[in-house]
Design a protein around this motif. Structure first.
Motif, PDB file in Angstrom:
ATOM      1  N   TYR A 199      -6.956  -1.288   0.395  1.00  0.00           N
ATOM      2  CA  TYR A 199      -6.090  -0.114   0.268  1.00  0.00           C
ATOM      3  C   TYR A 199      -6.305   0.578  -1.080  1.00  0.00           C
ATOM      4  O   TYR A 199      -6.410   1.803  -1.152  1.00  0.00           O
ATOM      5  CB  TYR A 199      -4.618  -0.518   0.390  1.00  0.00           C
ATOM      6  N   VAL A 200      -6.333  -0.216  -2.132  1.00  0.00           N
ATOM      7  CA  VAL A 200      -6.536   0.330  -3.480  1.00  0.00           C
ATOM      8  C   VAL A 200      -7.863   1.065  -3.565  1.00  0.00           C
ATOM      9  O   VAL A 200      -7.950   2.186  -4.091  1.00  0.00           O
ATOM     10  CB  VAL A 200      -6.468  -0.800  -4.528  1.00  0.00           C
ATOM     11  N   GLU A 201      -8.920   0.443  -3.051  1.00  0.00           N
ATOM     12  CA  GLU A 201     -10.244   1.046  -3.146  1.00  0.00           C
ATOM     13  C   GLU A 201     -10.337   2.340  -2.349  1.00  0.00           C
ATOM     14  O   GLU A 201     -10.971   3.312  -2.788  1.00  0.00           O
ATOM     15  CB  GLU A 201     -11.289   0.035  -2.682  1.00  0.00           C
ATOM     16  N   ALA A 202      -9.694   2.388  -1.185  1.00  0.00           N
ATOM     17  CA  ALA A 202      -9.704   3.614  -0.383  1.00  0.00           C
ATOM     18  C   ALA A 202      -9.000   4.744  -1.109  1.00  0.00           C
ATOM     19  O   ALA A 202      -9.488   5.883  -1.159  1.00  0.00           O
ATOM     20  CB  ALA A 202      -9.052   3.361   0.978  1.00  0.00           C
ATOM     21  N   PHE A 203      -7.841   4.441  -1.690  1.00  0.00           N
ATOM     22  CA  PHE A 203      -7.093   5.468  -2.412  1.00  0.00           C
ATOM     23  C   PHE A 203      -7.852   5.915  -3.655  1.00  0.00           C
ATOM     24  O   PHE A 203      -7.976   7.117  -3.940  1.00  0.00           O
ATOM     25  CB  PHE A 203      -5.712   4.954  -2.811  1.00  0.00           C
ATOM     26  N   ALA A 204      -8.343   4.957  -4.420  1.00  0.00           N
ATOM     27  CA  ALA A 204      -9.056   5.285  -5.652  1.00  0.00           C
ATOM     28  C   ALA A 204     -10.279   6.156  -5.359  1.00  0.00           C
ATOM     29  O   ALA A 204     -10.566   7.108  -6.094  1.00  0.00           O
ATOM     30  CB  ALA A 204      -9.467   4.007  -6.375  1.00  0.00           C
ATOM     31  N   HIS A 205     -10.994   5.830  -4.301  1.00  0.00           N
ATOM     32  CA  HIS A 205     -12.168   6.627  -3.919  1.00  0.00           C
ATOM     33  C   HIS A 205     -11.761   8.064  -3.620  1.00  0.00           C
ATOM     34  O   HIS A 205     -12.461   9.013  -4.009  1.00  0.00           O
ATOM     35  CB  HIS A 205     -12.846   6.007  -2.703  1.00  0.00           C
ATOM     36  N   SER A 206     -10.617   8.256  -2.968  1.00  0.00           N
ATOM     37  CA  SER A 206     -10.163   9.605  -2.617  1.00  0.00           C
ATOM     38  C   SER A 206      -9.787  10.420  -3.846  1.00  0.00           C
ATOM     39  O   SER A 206      -9.779  11.661  -3.805  1.00  0.00           O
ATOM     40  CB  SER A 206      -8.964   9.535  -1.659  1.00  0.00           C
ATOM     41  N   LYS A 207      -9.464   9.742  -4.951  1.00  0.00           N
ATOM     42  CA  LYS A 207      -9.041  10.421  -6.186  1.00  0.00           C
ATOM     43  C   LYS A 207     -10.095  10.336  -7.293  1.00  0.00           C
ATOM     44  O   LYS A 207      -9.841  10.762  -8.423  1.00  0.00           O
ATOM     45  CB  LYS A 207      -7.742   9.801  -6.700  1.00  0.00           C
ATOM     46  N   ASN A 208     -11.265   9.776  -6.960  1.00  0.00           N
ATOM     47  CA  ASN A 208     -12.333   9.589  -7.951  1.00  0.00           C
ATOM     48  C   ASN A 208     -11.879   8.749  -9.146  1.00  0.00           C
ATOM     49  O   ASN A 208     -12.226   9.030 -10.303  1.00  0.00           O
ATOM     50  CB  ASN A 208     -12.864  10.940  -8.436  1.00  0.00           C
ATOM     51  N   ILE A 209     -11.089   7.730  -8.855  1.00  0.00           N
ATOM     52  CA  ILE A 209     -10.630   6.795  -9.882  1.00  0.00           C
ATOM     53  C   ILE A 209     -11.579   5.597  -9.919  1.00  0.00           C
ATOM     54  O   ILE A 209     -11.848   4.990  -8.872  1.00  0.00           O
ATOM     55  CB  ILE A 209      -9.203   6.301  -9.571  1.00  0.00           C
ATOM     56  N   PRO A 210     -12.093   5.230 -11.081  1.00  0.00           N
ATOM     57  CA  PRO A 210     -12.955   4.044 -11.135  1.00  0.00           C
ATOM     58  C   PRO A 210     -12.177   2.776 -10.826  1.00  0.00           C
ATOM     59  O   PRO A 210     -11.038   2.602 -11.279  1.00  0.00           O
ATOM     60  CB  PRO A 210     -13.469   4.049 -12.576  1.00  0.00           C
ATOM     61  N   VAL A 211     -12.775   1.907 -10.027  1.00  0.00           N
ATOM     62  CA  VAL A 211     -12.166   0.617  -9.693  1.00  0.00           C
ATOM     63  C   VAL A 211     -12.980  -0.490 -10.362  1.00  0.00           C
ATOM     64  O   VAL A 211     -14.196  -0.577 -10.183  1.00  0.00           O
ATOM     65  CB  VAL A 211     -12.131   0.390  -8.170  1.00  0.00           C
ATOM     66  N   ALA A 236       0.808  -1.217   0.000  1.00  0.00           N
ATOM     67  CA  ALA A 236       0.000   0.000   0.000  1.00  0.00           C
ATOM     68  C   ALA A 236       0.840   1.265   0.000  1.00  0.00           C
ATOM     69  O   ALA A 236       0.417   2.298  -0.535  1.00  0.00           O
ATOM     70  CB  ALA A 236      -0.937   0.003   1.214  1.00  0.00           C
ATOM     71  N   ALA A 237       2.013   1.202   0.584  1.00  0.00           N
ATOM     72  CA  ALA A 237       2.870   2.387   0.644  1.00  0.00           C
ATOM     73  C   ALA A 237       3.257   2.878  -0.743  1.00  0.00           C
ATOM     74  O   ALA A 237       3.611   4.049  -0.917  1.00  0.00           O
ATOM     75  CB  ALA A 237       4.125   2.080   1.465  1.00  0.00           C
ATOM     76  N   TYR A 238       3.190   2.005  -1.730  1.00  0.00           N
ATOM     77  CA  TYR A 238       3.555   2.374  -3.095  1.00  0.00           C
ATOM     78  C   TYR A 238       2.388   2.956  -3.894  1.00  0.00           C
ATOM     79  O   TYR A 238       2.599   3.527  -4.968  1.00  0.00           O
ATOM     80  CB  TYR A 238       4.106   1.154  -3.823  1.00  0.00           C
ATOM     81  N   ILE A 239       1.168   2.800  -3.434  1.00  0.00           N
ATOM     82  CA  ILE A 239       0.015   3.212  -4.238  1.00  0.00           C
ATOM     83  C   ILE A 239       0.068   4.695  -4.609  1.00  0.00           C
ATOM     84  O   ILE A 239      -0.068   5.049  -5.786  1.00  0.00           O
ATOM     85  CB  ILE A 239      -1.308   2.857  -3.526  1.00  0.00           C
ATOM     86  N   PRO A 240       0.278   5.624  -3.653  1.00  0.00           N
ATOM     87  CA  PRO A 240       0.330   7.043  -4.039  1.00  0.00           C
ATOM     88  C   PRO A 240       1.466   7.348  -5.010  1.00  0.00           C
ATOM     89  O   PRO A 240       1.314   8.176  -5.918  1.00  0.00           O
ATOM     90  CB  PRO A 240       0.529   7.763  -2.701  1.00  0.00           C
ATOM     91  N   ALA A 241       2.610   6.696  -4.831  1.00  0.00           N
ATOM     92  CA  ALA A 241       3.759   6.950  -5.706  1.00  0.00           C
ATOM     93  C   ALA A 241       3.508   6.419  -7.114  1.00  0.00           C
ATOM     94  O   ALA A 241       3.902   7.043  -8.102  1.00  0.00           O
ATOM     95  CB  ALA A 241       5.012   6.325  -5.116  1.00  0.00           C
ATOM     96  N   VAL A 242       2.865   5.261  -7.227  1.00  0.00           N
ATOM     97  CA  VAL A 242       2.515   4.733  -8.544  1.00  0.00           C
ATOM     98  C   VAL A 242       1.553   5.685  -9.250  1.00  0.00           C
ATOM     99  O   VAL A 242       1.711   6.002 -10.433  1.00  0.00           O
ATOM    100  CB  VAL A 242       1.916   3.317  -8.427  1.00  0.00           C
ATOM    101  N   TYR A 243       0.567   6.147  -8.528  1.00  0.00           N
ATOM    102  CA  TYR A 243      -0.406   7.087  -9.091  1.00  0.00           C
ATOM    103  C   TYR A 243       0.299   8.347  -9.597  1.00  0.00           C
ATOM    104  O   TYR A 243       0.042   8.817 -10.714  1.00  0.00           O
ATOM    105  CB  TYR A 243      -1.441   7.445  -8.029  1.00  0.00           C
ATOM    106  N   LYS A 244       1.206   8.882  -8.800  1.00  0.00           N
ATOM    107  CA  LYS A 244       1.950  10.075  -9.208  1.00  0.00           C
ATOM    108  C   LYS A 244       2.777   9.799 -10.454  1.00  0.00           C
ATOM    109  O   LYS A 244       2.860  10.637 -11.366  1.00  0.00           O
ATOM    110  CB  LYS A 244       2.851  10.544  -8.069  1.00  0.00           C
TER     111      LYS A 244
END
Length: 227
Positions: free
Chosen positions: A172-184, A124-132
Motif C-alpha cells: 500500500y505504501v509503495e503504491a501511494f508513494a509511487h503515485s506522489k513521486n515519493i522515494p521509498v 492503508a486508509a490513513y496513508i493519504p491523510a498522513v501525507y496531507k
C-alpha cells in the motif's frame, strides 16, 4: 505468480482511490499494554541549516543517533517516535502536535511494526491523510521508509504470522508513494536478506543491522537535502 500480481493490483487500486479523499476512516483505538512516544527537536531557534524530522518507532530510536551524527553541520535532525500505528486516530493527534509547532525541510516517515489490531486495509486508509498532514504546515521533501520484516523469535530464518500484514502494508505504501513521486527506502528487502541482523525477539536489530538501516536512511535524506 498471476494471483500475486492480481492481489497487488487490487491493493494499488484501493490505496490510489483513497488519494482522492481527505477524510480519514474513523479509526478505533487499539492500545498496546505499554504505549509510548518520544519527541526530540533540535535547533529550534536556528535557521542557518535545514531541519530534518525522522518519524518512526523503536527502529528509528535505534538508528536516529547514527543519522544525527552523519547530519552534523549539514542539518538539524529531530525525531518523533511512537508506538501508535496508522489506523489509530491518536497517531494523527500526536503528529499534529509536532508539525504545527515546528517547521521541517525534510521528513522521513517510517510506521508499520505496531498496530497488530489493524488490518492492512485499516492501516492503508490513513496513508493519504498522513501525507496531507505532513504537508499541512509547510512544504517539506518527504521520504517514506517501508517496514522491516518480522521474524519468528524461535527461528530467525523464517518470518512470523504478522509479517503477512507487513507485506500488505508495504504494498500500500509503495503504491501511494509511487503515485506522489515519493522515494521509498526499502528496508524490508534489507531485512529479508539479512536474518543475522536480528535480535532474538525477531523484531529489533543488532548494531550491524542498525548501521545498515541508518546508511539507507541517511543517504536518502542527504539526496533530498541537495535537491
Amino acid at each position: 505468480m498471476s494471483r500475486n500480481i492480481s492481489v497487488f493490483a487490487a491493493l494499488c487500486l484501493f490505496i490510489l482511490g483513497s488519494c482522492h479523499t481527505t477524510k480519514v476512516v474513523e479509526g478505533k483505538i487499539n492500545n498496546e499494554d505499554i504505549e509510548w512516544s518520544n519527541t526530540w527537536i533540535t535547533g529550534t531557534n536556528k535557521t542557518d541549516l535545514p531541519h530534518v524530522l525522522i518519524i518512526g518507532d523503536s527502529h528509528v530510536e535505534g538508528y536516529y543517533p547514527s543519522v544525527a551524527k552523519a547530519l552534523e553541520g549539514i542539518a538539524y535532525p529531530s525525531r518523533f517516535t511512537t508506538s501508535k500505528s496508522m489506523g489509530d486516530p491518536v497517531l494523527m493527534e500526536q503528529l499534529e502536535e509536532v508539525l504545527k509547532h515546528y517547521r521541517f525541510d525534510v521528513i522521513s516517515f517510517n510506521n508499520g511494526l505496531h498496530g497488530r489490531g489493524y488490518t492492512a486495509e485499516e492501516y492503508a486508509a490513513y496513508i493519504p491523510a498522513v501525507y496531507k498532514l505532513l504537508l499541512k504546515y509547510d512544504n517539506p521533501k518527504i521520504q517514506w521508509v517501508n517496514t522491516t520484516a518480522e521474524r519468528d523469535n524461535l527461528n530467525l530464518q523464517i518470518t512470523d504470522a504478522f509479517n503477512v500484514n507487513i507485506v500488505k502494508r508495504n504494498h500500500y505504501v509503495e503504491a501511494f508513494a509511487h503515485s506522489k513521486n515519493i522515494p521509498v527506502i526499502d528496508d524490508y528487502s534489507l531485512s529479508i536478506a539479512h536474518p543475522e541482523f536480528y535480535r532474538n525477539d525477531g523484531v529489533h536489530f543488532i548494531p550491524e543491522g542498525v548501521a545498515a538501516e541508518s546508511k539507507n536512511v541517511t543517504q536518502s535524506i542527504l539526496a533530498l537535502l541537495k535537491k
